[in-house]
Design an enzyme around this catalytic site. Structure first.
Site, PDB file in Angstrom:
ATOM      1  CB  SER A 195     -32.142 -24.700  -7.888  1.00 40.93           C
ATOM      2  OG  SER A 195     -31.415 -24.771  -9.089  1.00 40.93           O
TER       3      SER A 195
ATOM      4  CG  HIS B  37     -35.222 -24.608  -4.465  1.00 35.31           C
ATOM      5  ND1 HIS B  37     -34.042 -24.552  -3.777  1.00 35.31           N
ATOM      6  CD2 HIS B  37     -35.001 -25.449  -5.505  1.00 35.31           C
ATOM      7  CE1 HIS B  37     -33.156 -25.327  -4.355  1.00 35.31           C
ATOM      8  NE2 HIS B  37     -33.715 -25.890  -5.403  1.00 35.31           N
TER       9      HIS B  37
ATOM     10  CD  GLU C 137     -33.405 -23.281  -0.174  1.00 42.15           C
ATOM     11  OE1 GLU C 137     -32.437 -23.157   0.562  1.00 42.15           O
ATOM     12  OE2 GLU C 137     -33.320 -23.122  -1.410  1.00 42.15           O
TER      13      GLU C 137
ATOM     14  CG  ASN D  47     -28.752 -25.702  -4.409  1.00 45.12           C
ATOM     15  OD1 ASN D  47     -28.589 -26.699  -3.706  1.00 45.12           O
ATOM     16  ND2 ASN D  47     -29.586 -25.678  -5.418  1.00 45.12           N
TER      17      ASN D  47
END
Ligand code: 3H9
Length: 701
Positions: A411, A432, A444, A482
């Protein structure tokens, strides 16, 4: 008739065919074609019945969503359906694929409906911020009853053909050829002397139930589950009109309510969400002849929560998957976790025992890398530590067959460095997933420097196979989601130092529409995750940047969130409801004191802007750097992975709707007061100066 609607008269049956790919949407040409075709059938003395079929994969899937917001073009859909229903020759709609929205409304205008066994019917307008505006709210309850109609219209969820028969929406199921089925049914109508049976003249669905009580109950449900949404209450009002008014007046009321929805900003945002999701699947610079590799088997490394979630995603999609753990004990724990997850679904009633066993049979536990030799794709979901990833990828490189996709679920780590541990970096890609991976729709797809086009196309195809919403992102710390959420969470923490409580911040963002407040979310995922990220960032980012300290204080006291029974909130054993954590207040006071901040009350708008504009400013930097392809891709990530309210269209669309000049003014003010975290993104400055939006920038306007 027109290019998109054909009329053939076969003996005494008129066969009307709609052919408007990809989904036979009711654009102006289709509406005009249908109108003329039914008028023609009515006027032709030889015609005694009409069958309406569609070419391609589906019956009409609704109004043409691209026309919303543009000046209306005659004929309107309600006018067309009035003519269809008013026709003096019986008509049958032959449904296959999905009869949705205006498509189902056209079918309800026909006098009879037959559906292929695998077809679905529904009124999903609410998901676009609308209500069925061509008679659906008036005709559906007349057939299916108020309870079922309310369920379908307010949830927008389609139902299967067999269920539609149970609720008198469809008369009969068929298998095989559409045209033959339509002609045969129309023939029967003629032979049996059955004339027009107009839905608008039916009343059975409106009788026999306490409709007022049903409407009250739906109001209560909407208040609880769909607070903040504009169209669900109007959907209920329209159905209520069906229970109280004659058809013509009910239709008029429906039109008024439809217009209110059409003009609401939520409609624009939800339609943006719909098209953005579809656009996200397209990769701008991928040559169109690139073919994805075939994926028949998968493997996942790591039997923790994430690894098991990914394995279950594969099993849910019918893909056999090997789950690898370092030893038998860890493997058994992983397999048990898989069983427990499914067992919880069985208990909730969303999965049958039989389906559970079938899916579990697709998950094979292994402890040797050699067992992965034949996998088409391997997803690594081990500890987030570069040395651990190195060991895994070196072993994968040694055992996996040529052409296997080697994917990392990292991540935040550098995918290019991970790819460099193999002799085939072109086969390495990031996948991800978001936790719980078997539930969350977002994926992702991280494109490394050396990821080949074919591997990228395959990664997107895997996303589709697993029923995920896949978005391509570039390599950077935290990728898109993130990286942005770090800014958001940090600002939420700074608000605690300025004087807010977690309860106030969470409530303000929930009122804005976020599915969860940032502090409840952090307690859920564990405060140690953020601590590890901050540690890395403190070591690498410029020293003058200020970091919030409340979270560190909680970590130091062993309060890591739900898993330790306390974090920003306190949790009683076996209960996830956040309670006030009495140990937090002195920590907040201390954090403010240490920075010389005088604590004061903060208003809700300030709280929201501080957190949401932090997302927007970082999103603009991400766009400039080419980490995301489009601003709408960022929106898709936030809508599907971070609980951003769909009715606001995602952070970038929301910023557009606020006005980028206003957003920039706040960002500049925060930059001056709070320091360089708030350095305005040059793209934001440029667009605000030019009076343009992110959407304009994306579309090259
Ligand atoms: C309505 O009907 C209002 C009325 O009550 C009242 C009016 C007065 N229009 O999803 P896909 C495009 S509101 C225009 O990838 P799938 C889509 O953008 C409408 N375009 O395929 C995509 O284009 P591209 C109520 C549409 O097989 C392509 O078709 N109806 C529309 O996974 C393929 O779409 C709905 O809300 C449309 N209505 O799923 C249904 N629909 O290839 C919305 C699709 O350029 N549609 N496109 O990216 C769906 O739910 C799904 O598209 C469907 C097919 C299930 C039909």
């Amino acid at each position: 008739m027109t290019d998109v609607v054909r009329l053939e008269v076969q003996g005494d049956i008129a066969l009307i065919t709609v052919n408007n790919p990809p989904v036979n949407a009711l654009g102006q040409a289709v509406r005009e074609g249908l109108l003329k075709a039914f008028q023609h059938a009515e006027a032709d003395q030889h015609v005694r019945a009409v069958a309406l079929v569609c070419e391609g994969n589906t019956f009409i899937a609704g109004a043409d969503i691209k026309e919303f917001g543009k000046p209306p073009q005659a004929p309107s859909l309600p006018e067309v359906i009035e003519v269809i229903e008013g026709c003096n020759k019986p008509s049958v709609a032959v449904i296959h694929g999905t009869a949705l929205g205006g498509g189902l409304e056209v079918a309800l205008g026909c006098h009879y409906r037959i559906a292929r066994k695998d077809a679905k019917v529904g009124l999903p307008e609410v998901k676009l911020g609308l209500l069925p505006g061509a008679g659906g709210t008036q005709r559906l309850p007349r057939l299916a009853g108020v309870e079922k109609a309310l369920d379908m219209i307010v949830s927008g969820t389609p139902i299967g053909a067999a269920e539609a028969v149970e609720h008198h929406i469809v008369d009969e199921l068929f298998e095989g050829d559409l045209r033959e089925a339509g002609l045969a049914y129309a023939r029967r109508l003629v032979d049996e002397g059955r004339g027009p049976r107009r839905t608008g003249e039916q009343t059975q669905g409106l009788e026999g139930a306490d409709n007022e009580a049903l409407i009250r109950a739906k109001h209560a449900e909407v208040a609880k589950r769909m607070a903040g949404l504009f169209s669900p209450l109007r959907c209920i009002a329209a159905v209520e009109a069906a229970t109280k008014l004659p058809l013509a007046e009910g239709l008029k009321r429906e039109r008024e309510l439809f217009a209110e929805c059409l003009n609401s900003p939520q409609r624009g945002a939800l339609v943006h969400s719909f098209f953005s999701e579809r656009q996200a699947g397209k990769i701008n610079d991928l040559p169109f002849d690139v073919k994805p590799r075939s994926i028949k088997t998968a493997a996942v490394i790591g039997g923790g929560t994430m690894g098991v979630g990914i394995a279950l995603s594969c099993a849910n999609a019918g893909v056999p998957v090997k789950l690898l753990e370092i030893n038998d004990e860890a493997l058994q724990r992983g397999l048990q976790r898989a069983r427990d997850t499914y067992a919880a679904s069985v208990k909730r009633g969303s999965l049958t025992e039989e389906a559970m066993e079938k899916r579990l049979a697709l998950v094979e536990g292994v402890t040797e890398y050699a067992a992965l030799a034949d996998a088409d794709v391997v997803v690594e979901a081990v500890f987030e530590e570069m040395t651990v990833k190195q060991q895994v990828f070196e072993q994968l490189d040694a055992v996996c067959k040529p052409g296997a996709i080697l994917a990392s679920n990292t991540s935040s780590l550098d995918l290019n460095a991970i790819a460099a541990f193999t002799k085939r970096p072109e086969d390495v890609v990031g996948l991800h997933f978001f936790s719980p991976a078997n539930v969350m729709r977002l994926l992702e797809v991280v494109r490394g420097e050396k990821t080949s086009n074919e591997v990228l196309a395959t990664a997107m195809a895997i996303g589709k196979q697993l029923k995920k919403v896949s978005v391509v992102v570039g390599v950077c710390d935290g990728f898109v989601g993130n990286r942005m959420v770090f800014q958001y969470g940090r600002e939420a923490e700074f608000l605690l130092e300025e004087g807010a409580t977690p309860q106030q911040v969470d409530a303000a963002l929930r009122n804005f529409g976020m599915a969860m407040g940032p502090f409840a979310m952090r307690d859920l995922s564990g405060l140690d995750i953020g601590q590890a990220i901050r540690k890395r960032q403190r070591a690498t980012l410029p020293a003058h940047l200020d970091f919030p300290t409340v979270s560190d204080k909680l970590c130091a006291a062993g309060m890591l969130g739900q898993k330790t029974g306390a974090g920003y909130y306190r949790y009683e054993a076996g209960n996830r409801t956040p309670q006030e954590n009495p140990e937090l207040a002195p920590m907040l006071e201390a954090a403010s004191r240490e920075k010389g901040i005088e604590r004061k009350a903060l208003d809700e708008q300030y709280i929201v802007e501080r957190c949401i504009f932090a997302l927007v400013n970082e999103g603009a930097k991400i766009l400039e750097e080419g980490i995301a392809q489009r601003s709408s891709d960022i929106d898709v990530i936030y809508l599907n992975g971070y609980g951003f309210p769909a009715f606001r269209g995602g952070p970038m669309f929301y910023a557009d709707s606020v006005g980028l000049d206003k957003v920039l003014a706040r960002v500049k003010e925060l930059h001056a007061r709070c320091g360089d975290w708030w350095k305005p993104a040059p793209l934001l400055e440029q667009l605000a100066a030019e009076g343009r939006t992110f959407t304009d920038w994306q579309s090259g306007q």
